[in-house]
Design an enzyme around this catalytic site. Sequence first.
Site, short mmCIF file in Angstrom:
data_model
loop_
_atom_site.label_atom_id
_atom_site.label_comp_id
_atom_site.label_asym_id
_atom_site.label_seq_id
_atom_site.Cartn_x
_atom_site.Cartn_y
_atom_site.Cartn_z
N MET A 42 0.92 -0.93 0.00
CA MET A 42 0.08 -0.14 -0.11
C MET A 42 0.83 1.32 0.12
O MET A 42 1.65 1.57 0.81
CB MET A 42 -0.97 -0.18 1.37
N CYS A 94 -2.90 -1.80 -9.75
CA CYS A 94 -2.99 -0.41 -9.62
C CYS A 94 -3.80 0.60 -10.36
O CYS A 94 -3.29 0.49 -11.78
CB CYS A 94 -1.66 0.18 -9.09
N LYS A 121 0.47 -9.70 -9.02
CA LYS A 121 -0.84 -9.31 -8.20
C LYS A 121 -1.85 -8.33 -9.18
O LYS A 121 -1.36 -7.62 -9.97
CB LYS A 121 -0.56 -8.31 -7.11
N GLY A 126 -9.05 -8.38 -0.97
CA GLY A 126 -10.21 -7.33 -1.23
C GLY A 126 -11.09 -7.56 -0.32
O GLY A 126 -11.82 -8.60 -0.39
#
Length: 345
Positions: free
Chosen positions: A21, A104, A143, A216
Amino acid sequence: MSNTTGNDPLARARRFSVAPMMDWTTRDQRAFARTLTRHALLYTEMVTTGAILHGSPRERFLGYDEVEHPLALQLGGSDPSELAECAAIAEAWGYDEVNLNVGCPSDRVQNNMIGACLMGHPEKVAAAVRAMRAAVRIPVTVKCRIGIDDQDEDADLERFIATVADAGCETFIVHARKAWLQGLSPKENRDIPPLNYPRVHRLKASRPELHIGINGGIKTLDECREQLSHVDSVMVGREAYQNPWLLAGVDQALYGEPGPAMSRHAAARAFRPYIARRLEEGAKLNHVTRHLLGLFQGQPGGRRFRRHLSENGHLDGACLRVYDDALSLVPEKSDYEAEPRLAEA
């Protein structure tokens, strides 16, 4: 569910990970996380290939404390040769895994062909993975999202996974939402697109030979255990940061071993020598302690702890006394009266 990629040295650690993050999973946050869990796999913030290849000093982007292992570096980029060079640098620096960001949704990374937009270019991702795998011996993972914009969540996701897996990727961590690159902000993309856990479960069922992780909206250890009956691993993001005590239950609940922290105060004290070392290196107190602001969430004195650090940690000369004073504002339970971690988590 057990992982089927038996040659993966991180297979056990990957059972639970803290999501990369931006501005949150810094080296200081990761060092603090280790006062709460020994076993979870930790990820850096996304670091672009340009930052690694052209930024100076490189320590600014790649530095970490040895306590952080097992530790993965998440890369942002799309040029295979640059990604391969950065993967090799990461391996030389001692990282345990290199992860490619294909999730992202921000405009800035789209313009540089980084992140979720790459889901529309599976061949480019495959080329990048192939180049990185040829350059390193550590695992190269991806990812991603379940799709972007108007992509079909079934056909297009299957095509993406198949193409990238054919290039040698064995591990995919899938954020179970689409990313809408047109019409939603990065912040909105974290909440507005609906979660579709069953789609990730079906992906695992259709590709049992791959390690499929899920990410998520997961907030509790009970949810983690439920997800692990369908997929190989769970990645938790915002909840692990905003409510870090969640991590204190991870080792016992998901790895079958006691965690390092008997109480929140014990974790805070265990982190004190690290803070002292960072202050000696020139770091500002608030840059380190901002990652602890949620430690006493919901506890008597928790608000006073946050307020004291927030109001005083940024001042010139702020030192460990500020940290100690903040801790003194929270009533401490006896050593063996730690909160019921699994119930709270």
